[in-house]
Write a protein that holds these residues in place. Structure first.
Motif, PDB file in Angstrom:
ATOM      1  N   LYS A  13      24.627 -77.807  69.587  1.00 46.49           N
ATOM      2  CA  LYS A  13      25.479 -78.229  68.479  1.00 46.49           C
ATOM      3  C   LYS A  13      24.793 -79.337  67.681  1.00 46.49           C
ATOM      4  O   LYS A  13      23.990 -80.109  68.235  1.00 46.49           O
ATOM      5  CB  LYS A  13      26.823 -78.768  68.987  1.00 46.49           C
ATOM      6  N   ILE A  14      25.119 -79.432  66.403  1.00 48.51           N
ATOM      7  CA  ILE A  14      24.771 -80.579  65.572  1.00 48.51           C
ATOM      8  C   ILE A  14      26.065 -81.118  64.982  1.00 48.51           C
ATOM      9  O   ILE A  14      26.817 -80.374  64.343  1.00 48.51           O
ATOM     10  CB  ILE A  14      23.787 -80.216  64.444  1.00 48.51           C
ATOM     11  N   ASN A  15      26.308 -82.405  65.246  1.00 53.13           N
ATOM     12  CA  ASN A  15      27.507 -83.078  64.715  1.00 53.13           C
ATOM     13  C   ASN A  15      28.784 -82.281  64.986  1.00 53.13           C
ATOM     14  O   ASN A  15      29.677 -82.166  64.134  1.00 53.13           O
ATOM     15  CB  ASN A  15      27.354 -83.351  63.216  1.00 53.13           C
ATOM     16  N   GLY A  16      28.850 -81.694  66.184  1.00 50.68           N
ATOM     17  CA  GLY A  16      30.066 -81.025  66.630  1.00 50.68           C
ATOM     18  C   GLY A  16      30.170 -79.552  66.312  1.00 50.68           C
ATOM     19  O   GLY A  16      31.135 -78.890  66.733  1.00 50.68           O
ATOM     20  N   PHE A  17      29.192 -78.987  65.590  1.00 51.42           N
ATOM     21  CA  PHE A  17      29.263 -77.585  65.187  1.00 51.42           C
ATOM     22  C   PHE A  17      28.145 -76.768  65.836  1.00 51.42           C
ATOM     23  O   PHE A  17      26.994 -77.215  65.894  1.00 51.42           O
ATOM     24  CB  PHE A  17      29.161 -77.452  63.666  1.00 51.42           C
ATOM     25  N   HIS A  18      28.496 -75.553  66.311  1.00 50.92           N
ATOM     26  CA  HIS A  18      27.509 -74.635  66.848  1.00 50.92           C
ATOM     27  C   HIS A  18      26.620 -74.103  65.727  1.00 50.92           C
ATOM     28  O   HIS A  18      27.098 -73.842  64.619  1.00 50.92           O
ATOM     29  CB  HIS A  18      28.184 -73.447  67.547  1.00 50.92           C
ATOM     30  N   PHE A  19      25.330 -73.934  66.024  1.00 53.80           N
ATOM     31  CA  PHE A  19      24.408 -73.359  65.039  1.00 53.80           C
ATOM     32  C   PHE A  19      23.519 -72.321  65.714  1.00 53.80           C
ATOM     33  O   PHE A  19      22.828 -72.632  66.684  1.00 53.80           O
ATOM     34  CB  PHE A  19      23.509 -74.446  64.431  1.00 53.80           C
ATOM     35  N   ASP A  20      23.552 -71.087  65.194  1.00 51.86           N
ATOM     36  CA  ASP A  20      22.547 -70.108  65.583  1.00 51.86           C
ATOM     37  C   ASP A  20      21.431 -70.168  64.545  1.00 51.86           C
ATOM     38  O   ASP A  20      21.442 -71.017  63.635  1.00 51.86           O
ATOM     39  CB  ASP A  20      23.147 -68.712  65.687  1.00 51.86           C
ATOM     40  N   LYS A  21      20.456 -69.279  64.642  1.00 59.48           N
ATOM     41  CA  LYS A  21      19.300 -69.349  63.737  1.00 59.48           C
ATOM     42  C   LYS A  21      19.702 -69.192  62.279  1.00 59.48           C
ATOM     43  O   LYS A  21      19.233 -69.933  61.404  1.00 59.48           O
ATOM     44  CB  LYS A  21      18.258 -68.296  64.130  1.00 59.48           C
ATOM     45  N   GLU A  22      20.584 -68.245  62.008  1.00 60.52           N
ATOM     46  CA  GLU A  22      20.990 -68.013  60.618  1.00 60.52           C
ATOM     47  C   GLU A  22      21.708 -69.227  60.047  1.00 60.52           C
ATOM     48  O   GLU A  22      21.468 -69.645  58.909  1.00 60.52           O
ATOM     49  CB  GLU A  22      21.899 -66.786  60.544  1.00 60.52           C
ATOM     50  N   ALA A  23      22.577 -69.831  60.857  1.00 57.66           N
ATOM     51  CA  ALA A  23      23.305 -71.015  60.401  1.00 57.66           C
ATOM     52  C   ALA A  23      22.362 -72.202  60.209  1.00 57.66           C
ATOM     53  O   ALA A  23      22.575 -73.035  59.322  1.00 57.66           O
ATOM     54  CB  ALA A  23      24.408 -71.362  61.404  1.00 57.66           C
ATOM     55  N   LEU A  24      21.305 -72.272  61.033  1.00 59.88           N
ATOM     56  CA  LEU A  24      20.327 -73.354  60.876  1.00 59.88           C
ATOM     57  C   LEU A  24      19.573 -73.241  59.556  1.00 59.88           C
ATOM     58  O   LEU A  24      19.242 -74.250  58.924  1.00 59.88           O
ATOM     59  CB  LEU A  24      19.348 -73.357  62.059  1.00 59.88           C
ATOM     60  N   PHE A  25      19.280 -72.003  59.134  1.00 64.52           N
ATOM     61  CA  PHE A  25      18.657 -71.806  57.822  1.00 64.52           C
ATOM     62  C   PHE A  25      19.552 -72.379  56.718  1.00 64.52           C
ATOM     63  O   PHE A  25      19.083 -73.083  55.818  1.00 64.52           O
ATOM     64  CB  PHE A  25      18.408 -70.313  57.558  1.00 64.52           C
ATOM     65  N   GLN A  26      20.831 -72.082  56.800  1.00 58.87           N
ATOM     66  CA  GLN A  26      21.767 -72.561  55.788  1.00 58.87           C
ATOM     67  C   GLN A  26      21.861 -74.087  55.817  1.00 58.87           C
ATOM     68  O   GLN A  26      21.894 -74.746  54.766  1.00 58.87           O
ATOM     69  CB  GLN A  26      23.147 -71.940  56.006  1.00 58.87           C
ATOM     70  N   LEU A  27      21.904 -74.660  57.028  1.00 60.43           N
ATOM     71  CA  LEU A  27      21.927 -76.118  57.162  1.00 60.43           C
ATOM     72  C   LEU A  27      20.681 -76.733  56.545  1.00 60.43           C
ATOM     73  O   LEU A  27      20.755 -77.759  55.854  1.00 60.43           O
ATOM     74  CB  LEU A  27      22.040 -76.507  58.635  1.00 60.43           C
ATOM     75  N   ALA A  28      19.534 -76.104  56.788  1.00 58.31           N
ATOM     76  CA  ALA A  28      18.271 -76.618  56.259  1.00 58.31           C
ATOM     77  C   ALA A  28      18.282 -76.653  54.736  1.00 58.31           C
ATOM     78  O   ALA A  28      17.944 -77.670  54.118  1.00 58.31           O
ATOM     79  CB  ALA A  28      17.108 -75.769  56.768  1.00 58.31           C
ATOM     80  N   TYR A  29      18.674 -75.551  54.122  1.00 58.12           N
ATOM     81  CA  TYR A  29      18.689 -75.485  52.653  1.00 58.12           C
ATOM     82  C   TYR A  29      19.673 -76.496  52.064  1.00 58.12           C
ATOM     83  O   TYR A  29      19.378 -77.176  51.080  1.00 58.12           O
ATOM     84  CB  TYR A  29      19.045 -74.067  52.194  1.00 58.12           C
ATOM     85  N   THR A  30      20.859 -76.599  52.677  1.00 61.15           N
ATOM     86  CA  THR A  30      21.860 -77.549  52.181  1.00 61.15           C
ATOM     87  C   THR A  30      21.376 -78.985  52.324  1.00 61.15           C
ATOM     88  O   THR A  30      21.567 -79.817  51.428  1.00 61.15           O
ATOM     89  CB  THR A  30      23.189 -77.363  52.938  1.00 61.15           C
ATOM     90  N   SER A  31      20.741 -79.291  53.462  1.00 59.56           N
ATOM     91  CA  SER A  31      20.254 -80.645  53.709  1.00 59.56           C
ATOM     92  C   SER A  31      19.186 -81.042  52.699  1.00 59.56           C
ATOM     93  O   SER A  31      19.164 -82.173  52.201  1.00 59.56           O
ATOM     94  CB  SER A  31      19.703 -80.754  55.133  1.00 59.56           C
ATOM     95  N   ILE A  32      18.285 -80.116  52.408  1.00 58.08           N
ATOM     96  CA  ILE A  32      17.207 -80.398  51.457  1.00 58.08           C
ATOM     97  C   ILE A  32      17.772 -80.585  50.048  1.00 58.08           C
ATOM     98  O   ILE A  32      17.348 -81.475  49.301  1.00 58.08           O
ATOM     99  CB  ILE A  32      16.164 -79.264  51.478  1.00 58.08           C
TER     100      ILE A  32
END
Length: 351
Positions: A13-32
Motif C-alpha cells: 500500500k501507499i498512503n493507505g491504498f492498494h496499488f497494482d502495476k497498472e495503478a502505479l503507472f497512474q500514480l506515477a503520471y499524476t505525481s509527475i
C-alpha cells in the motif's frame, strides 16, 4: 523463492491504498504532473522501475567526491530489499514511513522494500524533521538521517524499529537515542552497495553484516565488500575498518581524511565524535600543511568568527587538539544536505 522485480506484492500500500502495476503507472503520471517535488521524484522512479529495462540509473550523494551516475540491476535491489527484511524481521502489512527523498537510493529502496515485502508505506515530504507526524501514528519501520533524528527525538517513540544512515551518528546523538523506547540502528552502506550492507544497534561498537555479504581489508586497511547478489564486482571502499570476525567490523574513519601529523595518524571522524557535544555549530576536522608537523589538525566551524573556549578540547588527546580554528560563514552542501568538505575548504583557499 526470491520475488522478481516485476512483481508487486498484493499487500503493498501507499498512503493507505492498494496499488497494482497498472495503478502505479497512474500514480506515477499524476505525481509527475501535479505533485510536489518529492512526489514528482516518486513518479519518475516508479516509471523507471516499471519500464522494460533490467537496470535503473541512480546518482551518488557526492559526500566524498563528485556525484556520479551508476547503473544498478533492479533484481539486485530486490535482493537488497529481502536482505533488509530478513535482518529486521519485516513482514507483509507492516507499516513503514518514507521521509527521505525518492530521488536518491535510500528513498528508492524504501519504496522497493514496500513493493517486494508487502509493506504499507506512508510517504511524507522529506524535511529536516518529522513534525508532520500525528501523535497517534505508529510505524513498524522507518529510515531517517541523523539530522531528522536530532530534530525529532520526541517522535521516534512512534516507531518500533528505525534505521539511521547517510552520516555517522555522533556520541552525543547516540546518548539521546538510548532514551528512546524504540529499536534504533545505525547503518553502513553507500549507493554502490544499494544502501546498507551492515547495521548495529545504537551504542554498540561493531556493525553486523547482512546476509550474503562477505568482508575483508585491503592493504590500506579499507573495507572490501563482496555481495554477489547485489554487485557483480567487489566494492572497494575508502573506509578504514577493524574487522572483528567474518560478520562484524568497526568503522574507524575515511582513508582520504586521515591526517598524518608529526608521524601520528589521526582520524578526523573520531575527533569530531569527541567534540560533538561541545560545539553547537556545524563543524569538521581537517589537516592544513605545517612546516614542523607536516600536517596540523584544524577545526573548521560554520558561522561568524568568535573566541573559542579551549576547554572544549579537554576530551582530546594531545596530538588530536587543533592547532588552528577557522570559521566559514556557510558550509557548502551536497544535494543530500551533507557537508561537502572539499568544496568548503576551497572557499578558504586551502585546497
Amino acid at each position: 523463492m526470491i520475488p522478481h522485480y516485476k512483481n508487486v506484492h498484493n499487500r503493498f500500500k501507499i498512503n493507505g491504498f492498494h496499488f497494482d502495476k497498472e495503478a502505479l503507472f497512474q500514480l506515477a503520471y499524476t505525481s509527475i504532473k501535479e505533485g510536489k517535488e518529492h512526489e514528482k521524484d516518486l513518479g519518475v522512479f516508479l516509471l523507471d522501475w516499471l519500464d522494460d529495462k533490467e537496470i535503473i540509473t541512480v546518482t551518488t550523494s557526492g559526500t566524498t567526491g563528485v556525484p556520479k551516475r551508476i547503473a544498478i540491476k533492479k533484481q539486485a535491489m530486490v535482493h537488497s530489499a529481502i536482505a533488509t527484511g530478513n535482518f529486521f524481521n519485516l513482514h507483509p502489512q507492516d507499516k513503514a514511513l518514507l521521509c527521505l527523498p525518492p530521488r536518491y537510493i535510500a528513498g528508492k529502496m524504501m519504496i522497493v522494500r514496500a513493493m517486494i515485502i508487502g509493506l504499507e508505506l506512508d510517504i511524507i515530504e522529506p524535511t529536516s524533521h518529522l513534525d508532520s507526524l500525528f501523535a497517534h501514528q505508529t510505524y513498524d519501520f522507518g529510515a531517517i538521517v541523523p539530522l531528522q533524528a536530532e530534530n525529532s527525538l520526541e517522535k521516534l517513540n512512534q516507531f518500533k524499529k528505525i534505521i539511521i544512515g547517510g552520516a555517522k551518528v555522533s556520541d552525543d546523538l547516540a546518548s539521546k537515542l538510548k532514551e528512546v523506547n524504540s529499536e534504533i540502528y545505525e547503518t553502513y552502506g553507500m549507493t554502490e552497495t544499494i544502501t546498507h550492507i551492515a547495521a548495529k544497534k545504537i551504542g554498540e561498537e561493531y556493525f553486523n553484516i547482512l546476509e550474503h555479504v562477505s568482508i575483508s581489508n585491503d592493504d590500506r586497511n579499507c573495507l572490501v565488500i563482496e555481495a554477489p547478489s547485489i554487485s557483480d564486482e567487489k566494492v572497494i571502499t575508502n573506509d578504514i575498518v577493524a574487522i572483528l570476525n567474518e560478520k562484524q567490523f568497526k568503522w574507524l574513519g575515511r582513508y582520504d581524511n586521515v591526517i598524518n601529523s608529526g608521524g601520528i595518524k589521526l582520524f578526523p571522524e573520531q575527533i569530531e565524535t569527541k567534540l560533538a557535544s561541545r560545539i553547537s555549530n556545524r563543524f569538521f576536522i581537517t589537516g592544513f600543511p605545517d612546516a614542523v608537523l607536516g600536517t596540523k589538525v584544524v577545526l573548521v566551524i560554520e558561522g561568524e568568527s568568535k573566541e573559542i573556549d579551549l576547554e572544549i578540547f579537554n576530551s582530546l588527546e594531545k596530538f588530536e587538539k587543533p592547532k588552528e580554528v577557522v570559521f566559514v560563514s556557510e558550509f557548502v552542501e551536497t544535494d543530500t544536505k551533507k557537508i561537502n568538505r572539499n568544496k568548503t575548504l576551497e572557499k578558504i583557499k586551502v585546497v
